[in-house]
Scaffold this motif. Sequence first.
Motif, PDB file in Angstrom:
ATOM      1  N   LEU A 105     -14.768  -5.887  26.410  1.00  0.00           N
ATOM      2  CA  LEU A 105     -13.834  -4.772  26.286  1.00  0.00           C
ATOM      3  C   LEU A 105     -12.604  -5.142  25.461  1.00  0.00           C
ATOM      4  O   LEU A 105     -11.972  -4.279  24.860  1.00  0.00           O
ATOM      5  CB  LEU A 105     -13.410  -4.281  27.675  1.00  0.00           C
ATOM      6  N   PHE A 106     -12.245  -6.419  25.427  1.00  0.00           N
ATOM      7  CA  PHE A 106     -11.070  -6.850  24.676  1.00  0.00           C
ATOM      8  C   PHE A 106     -11.406  -7.330  23.263  1.00  0.00           C
ATOM      9  O   PHE A 106     -10.548  -7.851  22.569  1.00  0.00           O
ATOM     10  CB  PHE A 106     -10.330  -7.956  25.434  1.00  0.00           C
ATOM     11  N   LEU A 111      -9.878  -0.876  21.818  1.00  0.00           N
ATOM     12  CA  LEU A 111     -10.266  -0.989  23.227  1.00  0.00           C
ATOM     13  C   LEU A 111      -9.288  -1.868  23.993  1.00  0.00           C
ATOM     14  O   LEU A 111      -8.953  -1.576  25.139  1.00  0.00           O
ATOM     15  CB  LEU A 111     -11.674  -1.565  23.355  1.00  0.00           C
ATOM     16  N   ALA A 112      -8.819  -2.940  23.366  1.00  0.00           N
ATOM     17  CA  ALA A 112      -7.861  -3.825  24.034  1.00  0.00           C
ATOM     18  C   ALA A 112      -6.569  -3.061  24.343  1.00  0.00           C
ATOM     19  O   ALA A 112      -5.983  -3.226  25.413  1.00  0.00           O
ATOM     20  CB  ALA A 112      -7.567  -5.039  23.163  1.00  0.00           C
ATOM     21  N   LYS A 113      -6.147  -2.202  23.415  1.00  0.00           N
ATOM     22  CA  LYS A 113      -4.948  -1.392  23.636  1.00  0.00           C
ATOM     23  C   LYS A 113      -5.157  -0.440  24.812  1.00  0.00           C
ATOM     24  O   LYS A 113      -4.285  -0.291  25.677  1.00  0.00           O
ATOM     25  CB  LYS A 113      -4.621  -0.610  22.361  1.00  0.00           C
ATOM     26  N   ASP A 114      -6.333   0.184  24.870  1.00  0.00           N
ATOM     27  CA  ASP A 114      -6.648   1.085  25.982  1.00  0.00           C
ATOM     28  C   ASP A 114      -6.720   0.335  27.310  1.00  0.00           C
ATOM     29  O   ASP A 114      -6.325   0.864  28.347  1.00  0.00           O
ATOM     30  CB  ASP A 114      -7.969   1.809  25.735  1.00  0.00           C
ATOM     31  N   ARG A 116      -4.980  -2.141  28.184  1.00  0.00           N
ATOM     32  CA  ARG A 116      -3.637  -2.538  28.611  1.00  0.00           C
ATOM     33  C   ARG A 116      -2.718  -1.341  28.850  1.00  0.00           C
ATOM     34  O   ARG A 116      -1.541  -1.497  29.115  1.00  0.00           O
ATOM     35  CB  ARG A 116      -3.005  -3.457  27.567  1.00  0.00           C
ATOM     36  N   TRP A 117      -3.252  -0.130  28.799  1.00  0.00           N
ATOM     37  CA  TRP A 117      -2.442   1.073  28.949  1.00  0.00           C
ATOM     38  C   TRP A 117      -1.610   1.043  30.225  1.00  0.00           C
ATOM     39  O   TRP A 117      -0.415   1.354  30.211  1.00  0.00           O
ATOM     40  CB  TRP A 117      -3.335   2.317  28.955  1.00  0.00           C
ATOM     41  N   ARG A 122       2.485   3.006  30.829  1.00  0.00           N
ATOM     42  CA  ARG A 122       2.729   3.793  32.036  1.00  0.00           C
ATOM     43  C   ARG A 122       4.230   3.957  32.281  1.00  0.00           C
ATOM     44  O   ARG A 122       5.002   3.019  32.159  1.00  0.00           O
ATOM     45  CB  ARG A 122       2.089   3.095  33.240  1.00  0.00           C
ATOM     46  N   VAL A 123       4.623   5.175  32.615  1.00  0.00           N
ATOM     47  CA  VAL A 123       6.022   5.472  32.916  1.00  0.00           C
ATOM     48  C   VAL A 123       6.264   5.113  34.381  1.00  0.00           C
ATOM     49  O   VAL A 123       5.555   5.574  35.274  1.00  0.00           O
ATOM     50  CB  VAL A 123       6.342   6.963  32.678  1.00  0.00           C
TER      51      VAL A 123
END
Length: 136
Positions: A105-106, A111-114, A116-117, A122-123
């Motif tokens: 996945l990384f 995909l790596a950015k997704d 680490r979302w 995240r707020v």
Amino acid sequence: MNIKIQTNSSDKAFNQYLELINEGLPNGETLPTSFYEVKKYMRDLGFGYTIIDACPNNCVLYRGQLEAARECPKCKEPRFKSGKQKDVALKRARYSPIMDRLQQLFTTKDLAKDMRWHKDKRVDDDMLRHPTDGKT
């Protein structure tokens, strides 16, 4: 491969789908021509798995100390089908190590950015917007 699994297609049907798709591709394009080739390709990409015998009643997996066991230590069910010359397990589990799947996945930037979302985007303002915002 996903369509084969979702539609519960046979290997023969999947091979026919591949042949049909290959006929529509331009010359020089390569696509596996059989289910066997697809499985081999996926294994080479790191999507392989290990098969582990399991108790028919889901009590235990026959690995580690139980690898040589012939029956379940909890429910006493036999591990193998009776009347067969070769030991054939009544139930098998397929195990894919989590680290291999996470590494896959990384491998690409998007995909790596997704992946680490939850950490990067995240707020954190004490408002419940996503299950990860909850205290539990």
